[in-house]
Design a protein around this motif. Structure first.
Motif, PDB file in Angstrom:
ATOM      1  N   THR A  75      50.400 -19.719 -31.019  1.00  0.00           N
ATOM      2  CA  THR A  75      51.820 -19.534 -30.735  1.00  0.00           C
ATOM      3  C   THR A  75      52.612 -20.741 -31.237  1.00  0.00           C
ATOM      4  OG1 THR A  75      51.791 -20.612 -28.568  1.00  0.00           O
ATOM      5  CG2 THR A  75      51.244 -18.239 -28.643  1.00  0.00           C
ATOM      6  N   VAL A  76      53.894 -20.549 -31.368  1.00  0.00           N
ATOM      7  CA  VAL A  76      54.765 -21.640 -31.802  1.00  0.00           C
ATOM      8  C   VAL A  76      54.692 -22.794 -30.801  1.00  0.00           C
ATOM      9  CG1 VAL A  76      57.149 -22.315 -32.292  1.00  0.00           C
ATOM     10  CG2 VAL A  76      56.319 -20.081 -33.048  1.00  0.00           C
ATOM     11  N   MET A  77      54.749 -22.483 -29.523  1.00  0.00           N
ATOM     12  CA  MET A  77      54.721 -23.541 -28.502  1.00  0.00           C
ATOM     13  C   MET A  77      53.386 -24.288 -28.495  1.00  0.00           C
ATOM     14  SD  MET A  77      57.738 -23.736 -27.492  1.00  0.00           S
ATOM     15  CE  MET A  77      57.407 -25.101 -26.404  1.00  0.00           C
ATOM     16  N   GLN A  78      52.297 -23.588 -28.697  1.00  0.00           N
ATOM     17  CA  GLN A  78      50.997 -24.264 -28.779  1.00  0.00           C
ATOM     18  C   GLN A  78      50.961 -25.196 -29.985  1.00  0.00           C
ATOM     19  OE1 GLN A  78      48.503 -20.767 -28.795  1.00  0.00           O
ATOM     20  NE2 GLN A  78      47.977 -20.997 -26.641  1.00  0.00           N
ATOM     21  N   TYR A  79      51.536 -24.749 -31.079  1.00  0.00           N
ATOM     22  CA  TYR A  79      51.574 -25.574 -32.289  1.00  0.00           C
ATOM     23  C   TYR A  79      52.436 -26.817 -32.065  1.00  0.00           C
ATOM     24  CZ  TYR A  79      51.725 -26.713 -37.252  1.00  0.00           C
ATOM     25  OH  TYR A  79      51.602 -27.355 -38.468  1.00  0.00           O
ATOM     26  N   ILE A  80      53.568 -26.649 -31.403  1.00  0.00           N
ATOM     27  CA  ILE A  80      54.435 -27.796 -31.088  1.00  0.00           C
ATOM     28  C   ILE A  80      53.656 -28.809 -30.259  1.00  0.00           C
ATOM     29  CG2 ILE A  80      56.453 -28.538 -29.734  1.00  0.00           C
ATOM     30  CD1 ILE A  80      57.752 -25.803 -30.544  1.00  0.00           C
ATOM     31  N   ASN A  81      53.013 -28.326 -29.193  1.00  0.00           N
ATOM     32  CA  ASN A  81      52.257 -29.233 -28.330  1.00  0.00           C
ATOM     33  C   ASN A  81      51.101 -29.889 -29.073  1.00  0.00           C
ATOM     34  OD1 ASN A  81      53.852 -28.987 -26.038  1.00  0.00           O
ATOM     35  ND2 ASN A  81      52.728 -27.212 -25.308  1.00  0.00           N
ATOM     36  N   TYR A  82      50.422 -29.120 -29.930  1.00  0.00           N
ATOM     37  CA  TYR A  82      49.325 -29.681 -30.723  1.00  0.00           C
ATOM     38  C   TYR A  82      49.838 -30.827 -31.612  1.00  0.00           C
ATOM     39  CZ  TYR A  82      45.942 -30.220 -34.457  1.00  0.00           C
ATOM     40  OH  TYR A  82      45.071 -30.761 -35.368  1.00  0.00           O
ATOM     41  N   GLN A  83      50.966 -30.620 -32.273  1.00  0.00           N
ATOM     42  CA  GLN A  83      51.516 -31.658 -33.151  1.00  0.00           C
ATOM     43  C   GLN A  83      51.976 -32.880 -32.355  1.00  0.00           C
ATOM     44  OE1 GLN A  83      51.313 -31.848 -36.441  1.00  0.00           O
ATOM     45  NE2 GLN A  83      50.332 -29.856 -36.516  1.00  0.00           N
ATOM     46  N   LYS A  84      52.533 -32.646 -31.180  1.00  0.00           N
ATOM     47  CA  LYS A  84      52.960 -33.765 -30.334  1.00  0.00           C
ATOM     48  C   LYS A  84      51.741 -34.552 -29.823  1.00  0.00           C
ATOM     49  CE  LYS A  84      57.515 -32.185 -28.947  1.00  0.00           C
ATOM     50  NZ  LYS A  84      58.386 -33.340 -29.119  1.00  0.00           N
ATOM     51  N   VAL A  85      50.683 -33.852 -29.452  1.00  0.00           N
ATOM     52  CA  VAL A  85      49.460 -34.531 -29.002  1.00  0.00           C
ATOM     53  C   VAL A  85      48.835 -35.302 -30.166  1.00  0.00           C
ATOM     54  CG1 VAL A  85      47.087 -34.145 -28.184  1.00  0.00           C
ATOM     55  CG2 VAL A  85      49.008 -33.010 -27.048  1.00  0.00           C
ATOM     56  N   LYS A  86      48.845 -34.731 -31.330  1.00  0.00           N
ATOM     57  CA  LYS A  86      48.327 -35.404 -32.521  1.00  0.00           C
ATOM     58  C   LYS A  86      49.090 -36.718 -32.768  1.00  0.00           C
ATOM     59  CE  LYS A  86      47.663 -34.397 -37.436  1.00  0.00           C
ATOM     60  NZ  LYS A  86      47.863 -33.369 -38.471  1.00  0.00           N
ATOM     61  N   ALA A  87      50.404 -36.662 -32.653  1.00  0.00           N
ATOM     62  CA  ALA A  87      51.225 -37.865 -32.805  1.00  0.00           C
ATOM     63  C   ALA A  87      50.949 -38.859 -31.676  1.00  0.00           C
ATOM     64  CB  ALA A  87      52.705 -37.494 -32.843  1.00  0.00           C
ATOM     65  N   PHE A 114      53.691 -34.619 -20.027  1.00  0.00           N
ATOM     66  CA  PHE A 114      52.997 -35.107 -21.219  1.00  0.00           C
ATOM     67  C   PHE A 114      51.503 -35.284 -20.934  1.00  0.00           C
ATOM     68  CE2 PHE A 114      51.351 -39.139 -23.095  1.00  0.00           C
ATOM     69  CZ  PHE A 114      51.066 -38.641 -24.363  1.00  0.00           C
ATOM     70  N   MET A 115      51.181 -35.914 -19.815  1.00  0.00           N
ATOM     71  CA  MET A 115      49.772 -36.151 -19.477  1.00  0.00           C
ATOM     72  C   MET A 115      49.015 -34.842 -19.293  1.00  0.00           C
ATOM     73  SD  MET A 115      49.942 -39.480 -17.016  1.00  0.00           S
ATOM     74  CE  MET A 115      51.573 -40.178 -16.942  1.00  0.00           C
ATOM     75  N   ARG A 116      49.669 -33.866 -18.683  1.00  0.00           N
ATOM     76  CA  ARG A 116      49.034 -32.553 -18.477  1.00  0.00           C
ATOM     77  C   ARG A 116      48.760 -31.865 -19.828  1.00  0.00           C
ATOM     78  NH1 ARG A 116      52.469 -28.561 -15.091  1.00  0.00           N
ATOM     79  NH2 ARG A 116      53.652 -30.421 -15.346  1.00  0.00           N
ATOM     80  N   VAL A 117      49.750 -31.888 -20.727  1.00  0.00           N
ATOM     81  CA  VAL A 117      49.580 -31.280 -22.054  1.00  0.00           C
ATOM     82  C   VAL A 117      48.509 -32.030 -22.839  1.00  0.00           C
ATOM     83  CG1 VAL A 117      50.719 -30.900 -24.294  1.00  0.00           C
ATOM     84  CG2 VAL A 117      51.926 -30.341 -22.168  1.00  0.00           C
ATOM     85  N   PHE A 118      48.550 -33.351 -22.789  1.00  0.00           N
ATOM     86  CA  PHE A 118      47.582 -34.162 -23.522  1.00  0.00           C
ATOM     87  C   PHE A 118      46.159 -33.855 -23.064  1.00  0.00           C
ATOM     88  CE2 PHE A 118      45.118 -37.825 -24.753  1.00  0.00           C
ATOM     89  CZ  PHE A 118      45.658 -38.190 -25.972  1.00  0.00           C
ATOM     90  N   LYS A 119      45.978 -33.781 -21.753  1.00  0.00           N
ATOM     91  CA  LYS A 119      44.641 -33.491 -21.209  1.00  0.00           C
ATOM     92  C   LYS A 119      44.174 -32.087 -21.596  1.00  0.00           C
ATOM     93  CE  LYS A 119      41.612 -34.058 -17.366  1.00  0.00           C
ATOM     94  NZ  LYS A 119      41.270 -34.935 -16.302  1.00  0.00           N
ATOM     95  N   LYS A 120      45.087 -31.147 -21.621  1.00  0.00           N
ATOM     96  CA  LYS A 120      44.742 -29.774 -21.999  1.00  0.00           C
ATOM     97  C   LYS A 120      44.184 -29.725 -23.423  1.00  0.00           C
ATOM     98  CE  LYS A 120      46.779 -25.211 -22.671  1.00  0.00           C
ATOM     99  NZ  LYS A 120      48.003 -24.419 -22.649  1.00  0.00           N
ATOM    100  N   TYR A 121      44.733 -30.535 -24.321  1.00  0.00           N
ATOM    101  CA  TYR A 121      44.326 -30.504 -25.723  1.00  0.00           C
ATOM    102  C   TYR A 121      43.168 -31.451 -26.050  1.00  0.00           C
ATOM    103  CZ  TYR A 121      48.120 -27.427 -26.996  1.00  0.00           C
ATOM    104  OH  TYR A 121      48.943 -26.329 -27.106  1.00  0.00           O
ATOM    105  N   THR A 122      42.936 -32.455 -25.223  1.00  0.00           N
ATOM    106  CA  THR A 122      41.901 -33.451 -25.550  1.00  0.00           C
ATOM    107  C   THR A 122      40.800 -33.575 -24.500  1.00  0.00           C
ATOM    108  OG1 THR A 122      43.104 -35.264 -24.491  1.00  0.00           O
ATOM    109  CG2 THR A 122      43.565 -34.853 -26.846  1.00  0.00           C
TER     110      THR A 122
END
Length: 145
Positions: A75-87, A114-122
């Motif tokens: 999804t667009v939102m998942q991609y946004i979060n992925y790019q933000k976590v990558k940064a 931010f911490m919740r999203v970061f943990k979800k992706y990493t």
């Protein structure tokens, strides 16, 4: 050129224009997900949401979401979060700013989110990530050289 030849030529020209227009329209639809991804990557430090993207790209939410999902299988939102976590990962390993500052630098509403999203992706918190992956280059003293 007689009248029937002229009409035939005009019909062929109209048909050619129709197919060229159809091709351009199809290509612009194909480019929409790529334009969206490019915008996200280049504005990762800003607030990005579907409303902003649809205004920038001049399209509907449903069209953008469907084409993006088809092209990128996310999804667009998942991609946004992925790019933000990558940064964020880069910032956490290359900069000494604290986790809250990273969150705000990437336009997350709150450091907690931010911490919740970061943990979800990493599968780790930003602090754990920093401890695990922060590679501080060792200074070589003159005696070692």
């Amino acid at each position: 050129m007689d009248g029937s030849a002229c009409k035939l030529w005009m019909d062929q020209l109209a048909l050619q224009c129709f197919f060229e227009l159809r091709k351009v329209k199809k290509e612009s639809i194909v480019l929409l997900p790529e334009k969206c991804a490019h915008y996200i990557k280049n504005h990762v430090n800003q607030e990005i949401n579907l409303t902003i993207l649809t205004n920038v790209l001049n399209c509907s939410k449903s069209k953008l979401c469907a084409l993006f999902k088809k092209r990128y299988a996310t999804t667009v939102m998942q991609y946004i979060n992925y790019q933000k976590v990558k940064a964020a990962k880069k910032m956490l390993t290359d900069c000494s700013i604290n986790v809250n500052e990273v969150a705000y630098a990437l336009s997350f509403k709150t450091p907690t989110y931010f911490m919740r999203v970061f943990k979800k992706y990493t599968d780790m918190t930003p602090s754990e990530y920093r401890k695990t992956f922060n590679e501080t280059p060792k200074k070589i003293s003159k005696q070692q050289s």
